[in-house]
Write an enzyme that holds these catalytic residues in place. Structure first.
Site, mmCIF file in Angstrom:
data_model
loop_
_atom_site.group_PDB
_atom_site.id
_atom_site.type_symbol
_atom_site.label_atom_id
_atom_site.label_comp_id
_atom_site.label_asym_id
_atom_site.label_seq_id
_atom_site.Cartn_x
_atom_site.Cartn_y
_atom_site.Cartn_z
ATOM 1 N N GLY A 38 33.174 34.457 36.085
ATOM 2 C CA GLY A 38 33.209 35.934 36.644
ATOM 3 C C GLY A 38 34.568 35.918 37.694
ATOM 4 O O GLY A 38 35.142 34.973 38.095
ATOM 5 N N PHE A 39 34.916 37.338 38.004
ATOM 6 C CA PHE A 39 35.923 37.453 38.943
ATOM 7 C C PHE A 39 35.790 36.978 40.311
ATOM 8 O O PHE A 39 36.512 36.312 40.901
ATOM 9 C CB PHE A 39 36.288 39.040 38.801
ATOM 10 C CG PHE A 39 36.991 39.568 37.674
ATOM 11 C CD1 PHE A 39 37.467 38.447 36.770
ATOM 12 C CD2 PHE A 39 37.380 40.770 37.530
ATOM 13 C CE1 PHE A 39 38.187 38.945 35.604
ATOM 14 C CE2 PHE A 39 38.126 41.086 36.359
ATOM 15 C CZ PHE A 39 38.455 40.316 35.626
ATOM 16 N N THR A 40 34.397 37.264 40.680
ATOM 17 C CA THR A 40 34.271 36.944 42.256
ATOM 18 C C THR A 40 33.678 35.224 42.027
ATOM 19 O O THR A 40 34.148 34.672 43.196
ATOM 20 C CB THR A 40 33.088 37.602 42.897
ATOM 21 O OG1 THR A 40 31.775 37.506 42.039
ATOM 22 C CG2 THR A 40 33.304 39.086 43.003
ATOM 23 N N CYS A 172 31.697 45.751 48.029
ATOM 24 C CA CYS A 172 33.081 45.835 48.465
ATOM 25 C C CYS A 172 33.240 47.236 48.861
ATOM 26 O O CYS A 172 33.926 47.518 49.931
ATOM 27 C CB CYS A 172 34.108 45.633 47.228
ATOM 28 S SG CYS A 172 33.562 46.387 45.836
ATOM 29 N N ASN A 336 38.775 43.789 47.271
ATOM 30 C CA ASN A 336 37.759 43.912 47.005
ATOM 31 C C ASN A 336 37.028 42.304 46.627
ATOM 32 O O ASN A 336 35.838 42.001 46.636
ATOM 33 C CB ASN A 336 37.166 44.779 45.834
ATOM 34 C CG ASN A 336 38.041 44.413 44.536
ATOM 35 O OD1 ASN A 336 39.260 44.363 44.682
ATOM 36 N ND2 ASN A 336 37.399 44.141 43.687
#
Ligand code: NAP
Ligand code: NAP
Ligand code: NAP
Ligand code: NAP
Ligand code: ZN
Ligand code: ZN
EC number: 1.2.1.38
Lengths: 372, 62, 372, 372, 372, 62
Positions: A38-40, A172, A336
């Protein structure tokens, strides 16, 4: 040529920090990242791989099991690590979980079986009470952990982080808002019984995660100013819980990838002066390693902007006064993915474990930079 | 479309305005209102009754 | 064919056109669009809805059956039309099909049962011979139609279009390339036995269609220069078929939504002069209502650029000479959705049906415009 | 006024319009554009060149005197016109001026010597009283014209436009705001004595005009969410003048070229229902040819978005209610270059001259479209 | 908790490097940056401020004299430094100059009066012979320095850098091209007498520097594919000088801020296999700390892309073969500001001064990232 | 910079904090505050007195 230096102009910004670093230099904590594609999750891997005190031993993925991490995250091509199944968790010092809402609350017992410290980036442990999950989400599976969890944002909750073993990363948009408004609350300029506080947020596409749907395809998502959470955004609950303040919250998607920018319109009961505001904000963040007050001044970058902090764990806040001083407009900008999630939790973990606060989080950003 | 059946009329549940629907709508079908764009569920036929369709909660994953 | 309409709402740009318009003013053709939720399907609907001689009676979709067209295409909110199933085709004068490759070749018989004229935007009828489908695609289901089909691009194939009843829209990258190189071929500057012709193409994200996948999500697709078809792109076949020329073809995705830009590097046997080139290009396109030669000059827009033609059916071509005149660089820019597909086929249909060529295609574009 | 033209090249969308068109078909008004190299000047040229009842006879520029219009505006390459000096104005029926604030107020006498009707896009004649120019600008040179001037926005001021000979185009941000809030004011939901109205605006880079400075260079301006008018924006004056309402106004630059989007946060004294709001907005704009109510619904485009109306003279408005109904959030989106200036004034000129309202303004926009 | 580690997972990637670092840890070189408000000047300041072995003592600007560095470069707000006049140069170990072409050649004597080592980022000392400046530029003022100067790119010229006191940073487009083609030249696949080599480059807007003009304003520069150097680009000279190869060079501006991407179309005399290519590229860059071979594979990022290396000193190269193997397409991607200029020269200075090669250049980039 | 003169100190007119300025500032010069970023005009020397510089009204031309 001067030969006096020690290369000390990078990380160790103060002597205190240098000492702290010296003391902890020998410590390496093993870490795993659940939700590594995932992105985070990728952001966590980036930060932890560059962190002097962490060693990443596992990154999980169901969809990319056995694939190299660099296949998902091209910036991590040099990382010698392959995804493995989240069903088969390694024993680690710290487990970071970056899964969609609802996953961690169902697996938290399991997490604590393999890890001393659990850091969760989802909303699952952010709110202090089960009742709030009933109101804003679909209830909670493991309410017994809510009291144990500490909200990650050190600017808000530093005192409670040392030794914490369940850390809940903030949302965020909530983070941007809280960082912008907290100095006003602390200074008594903004009180719960004041009139309305309007928070108008603009966010980038990475906020939606790697999943994406039709609305996040490039042709549809490019160039937008799109009201994506017109009202009723769940971060309102978080802001209320931690700032003691009910806000009117609206979120727009705009054309950037990283970044969350909150514009807060505040109407104090008593007029305030610019000097008061400067003093309030300066003193609130004077000792914060990641916060900057940016407000007016010359040049192109006069107020907080997400692209000034893109890729960094910095937060910028600033303000302006309406003629007549009846309104204070507060601007707050973060990345974010970093200050708004992965960076915030690494920062919190640093505090929890007694590491130097800025360890692994030194990157200061780029200029010029496009839509980062 | 040059179908032989004429469109049917129904009341938009949000604005109360009369709206046109295709002749062949079926119960349970989701269809959008030409007035508000809202997704409506066909609750019954004859006359066609509509209700606001349950919104799919989009998780923007923040 | 219905001949009831009036709709004389198009600019008669020349007297000849005015006469033509007068003659055809009474004609309205009913039309349907198969694949109406797609990008080129939406573009067809936009163009046909604004066309004085067409009346759209059906737009199909499997996924949005019964929904309004405006739900998919916000620019068509005023259009009073709902999608219906492609299994239930209306009888029309002209059926436009904008489905993925492979669909039309399986349904073409059916199409001709309900329509007098079939216009297909996919690759299914573009190549003249079945053998080429064996080589570049997975063969062909209805090879008997290949000879009957006419390639849509009027600048290449105008003579054969009047009366054609199966029209095959060109590929967008092939169209850009053909428009750029044809004048050189016609002028004998570029001959098949010349050395290499390198065609380096840059395209926008709408070329991928509304489907999209992970690679076309906004976070991943923004800001790219991404080799998406490094070699072996199928449009090579089309170029070879219609230009008699083998080219070395490479396609890059760049950060725009609409637009295809082909840079062609040509090495003529004999040196050519700028004067020769100007003459060749000017004479090639002097009578073409949609083509412009843009080459040098002052201001910001000195060469063809996709954003100069975005939303329009225009094509821009231009050229430059290497010092020493050993290389000619040709630039060609179109909107992939318009001149590169939907607009091209409407243009072709205009020619086929004897309508004014520019009918329904008058929009001239915007300035300034971002990443259109 | 010349009455020679024909040019019946616009879509007669309704019978009524067709009749109107028939009546006016014989009328062609000559027009000039002062400030023709500018962004709104170019937009005026685009709209007037495609307008059935206007013939552009002059476009002025000091910096590009004698150059072709197409050199500045690549979309107008087919226009056979060269810039000439603003010191040498042609006699025309209608003079459009698109110069920076302060120019027209000094030249308006001159303008009326050569033109019957003057349409000004700057702020010079927007405000009704000289005192407002003293407060918000640097005073006014020709205050005697202020009463004569009519505010261009037909949705606000249609009744006073027929026969007007001095028309003042609205500010783009003010236009977006007024279009969004007017139905609430008319419905009595929003009253001047209500609490705060917060208007948070997001705009594209074309709003800054063709001049540009360091802050508007591509590297600095890309990907921003930049507070450019944190407080004290001059459009507040305009909104107050025409809506009778004081608003808290903040403007952000975001990464698009065309577009202005106003998010208005309103706190009515009495709770309102969604049904009330629908009814108020629907009835306010039912007969408006360019206005659409977009609010909720399915698909990707659920609320007003600038890119849905880019290049068009359309305005989209929509709304949402906070749970508890204590806040109404209103979204309003326009193209700043079209509905926000050039298109608005062409619309107003149509009304003033008795032409069909939509003449020359039919373009309906594109989908998909990037950052238009 | 394991307490064995040493945090060695960041910079010191090999033991050798660790030793080198230990040896030089005590060394700090003072540095100045002439042209500190510029884009590459700012990048130098960013890299040097984070470099363990450099201390920045001066940054010059004529236009922002006395202003803080953070006013120009918001990412450097924490840097306690003000611009000072370039007429008043401090004595330093290393002077970096990032001024437009032509400035350094006039001031180089002066530079050596105040500095032991001069590193120039302009074209002034890139070419080896004065005659080349006569042909491609307007001659040279200080040709006596040309032999003394060493080309900065370590991948090409590492052997000659140690001890060099005049270092000439490469051109960004030339750097991308040289990095892409050098392995083919070394492997004998590409020989000077081969047919044509076409190099088609795509670059971001930061390449134009902070100056900017009308063409680089956001509205005009957004969304472009713009031929900005159709032919005759000066970097051809540099490529020829260092690769011994004449190339056909064309440069396009595309919508990103950072990044240069070169697509090289090569036609070897003898067919090559993918295996050969892999071997050639892998062996060429096996020991290079900043180079990666990215060619095919899965996921979204299969070939070199500028956004994969944005902000970093990495270069990515990759290749693909035409069916029939008659063409090799080489892709090369760098960040023009880092690997293409400032980072390259810091890398070269590291080599020249005997510092660890990667010192100050460890940042590995972000994912996802938009148009960086 | 390794000049021989030390930076001078002055009071930031907005926050009252003490700020460092280059030794060679002159009356009339515009310099930005390291605290607030605001552009300040040097009003007098010895001691250095600062005042907020008049903001250049940027016309965003809407
Ligand atoms: N994006 C932001 O800016 C942001 C900011 C603050 C907080 N957050 C929060 O952080 C969390 C992650 O967000 P994101 O944007 O990174 O999402 P994302 O890109 O969609 O990634 C989700 C990850 O979780 C994995 N996953 C999904 N379901 C799972 C399950 N049932 N068990 C195990 N793994 C699962 C996915 O990989 P596989 O499917 O391959 O297993 C993927 O790696 C969310 O809770 C979000 O609310 C995000
Ligand atoms: N995009 C371009 O720039 C471009 C340029 C030149 C040519 N083309 C060609 O034009 C065609 C359409 O491209 P696009 O970009 O518009 O694609 P798209 O956006 O993916 O749209 C495809 C459309 O076809 C429908 N569809 C898919 N499978 C179908 C089936 N089996 N039967 C009936 N309908 C089906 C889809 O809607 P439902 O699933 O709802 O039915 C959708 O409306 C392709 O062949 C493409 O190669 C495209
Ligand atoms: N951009 C928008 O979105 C927008 C929206 C609403 C209203 N407006 C208003 O429209 C007006 C024009 O804005 P814009 O954005 O189009 O500006 P712009 O792009 O900067 O264009 C200004 C034009 O005026 C000309 N000009 C400047 N000074 C002049 C003078 N003293 N005499 C004659 N001509 C002069 C310039 O050309 P030469 O220098 O070559 O003569 C140029 O053609 C402004 O008043 C603005 O407030 C703009
Ligand atoms: N941008 C790139 O990607 C790139 C890549 C490779 C190489 N380069 C080369 O690097 C150099 C700088 O490029 P850039 O893009 O950074 O340019 P830039 O942004 O325009 O900056 C130029 C800098 O030089 C200063 N300057 C200009 N003229 C001067 C003079 N006569 N004396 C002293 N200082 C002067 C300017 O500041 P003041 O006016 O305030 O003094 C400014 O700080 C150029 O030679 C360029 O070719 C650039
Ligand atoms: Zn974009
Ligand atoms: Zn952009």
């Amino acid at each position: 040529m001067s030969e006096t230096g020690s290369g000390a102009d990078v990380a160790a910004e103060t002597d205190a920090a240098a000492t702290a670093e010296a003391e902890t230099a020998a410590e390496t904590y093993t870490a795993s990242v659940v939700g590594g594609t995932g992105f985070t999750g990728g952001e966590l891997l980036r930060l932890l791989a560059g962190h002097p005190n962490f060693e990443v031993v596992q990154a999980t993925s169901r969809s990319a099991d056995n694939m190299t991490v660099g296949r998902s995250h091209p910036n991590l091509r040099d990382l010698d690590l392959r995804f493995s199944s989240p069903d088969d968790l390694a024993s680690v010092d710290v487990l970071f979980s970056a899964t969609p809402h609802g996953v961690s609350m169902g697996r938290v017992d399991e997490y604590f079986e393999v890890a001393d410290t659990v850091v969760d980036l989802s909303a699952d442990f952010r709110l202090p009470e089960a009742a709030m999950y009933d109101e804003w989400y679909d209830g909670h599976e493991s309410p017994e952990y809510l009291e144990r969890a500490e909200y990650a944002l050190p600017e808000l909750n530093r005192a409670n982080l040392p030794g914490a073993d369940l850390i809940a990363g903030g949302g965020c948009n909530a983070t941007a808002t809280i960082l912008g408004l907290k100095p006003l609350v602390d200074a008594g300029v903004l009180e719960p019984e004041n009139g309305e506080v309007v928070v108008d947020v603009k966010v980038g596409s990475s906020e939606g995660g790697a999943g994406g749907g039709a609305a996040s395809s490039h042709p549809e998502r490019s160039g937008v100013v799109r009201p994506y959470a017109p009202t009723g955004h769940r971060h309102e609950a978080e802001i209320e819980a931690y700032l003691g303040l009910s806000v009117s919250f609206t979120v727009h998607a705009v054309d950037m990838v990283r970044g969350a920018s909150a514009t807060c319109h505040v109407f104090p009961d008593e007029p305030v002066s610019k000097g008061d505001l400067w003093q309030g904000y300066r003193s609130a963040y004077a000792d914060e390693p990641f916060m900057r007050v940016v407000s007016g001044g010359g040049g192109v970058y006069r107020y907080p902007e997400p692209k000034s902090v893109a890729g960094t764990n910095h937060g910028e806040v600033g303000f302006e006064l309406d003629p007549g001083n009846r309104r204070v407009v507060v601007f707050s900008a973060i990345d974010n993915m970093t200050k708004g999630s992965a960076g915030q939790t690494v920062h919190a973990a640093n505090v929890a474990l007694g590491l130097p606060e800025t360890a692994g989080l030194e990157f200061g950003g780029l200029h010029p930079v496009g839509s980062p | 479309m040059t179908t032989d059946t004429d469109p049917v009329l129904a009341e938009d549940p949000i604005t109360g305005e009369e709206i046109e629907l295709p002749a062949d709508v079926e119960v349970g079908e989701i269809i959008d209102s030409p007035v508000t764009g809202t997704e409506l569920e066909v609750i019954s036929l004859d006359p066609v009754t509509l209700e606001e369709a349950p919104e799919l909660e989009e998780d923007w994953g923040e």
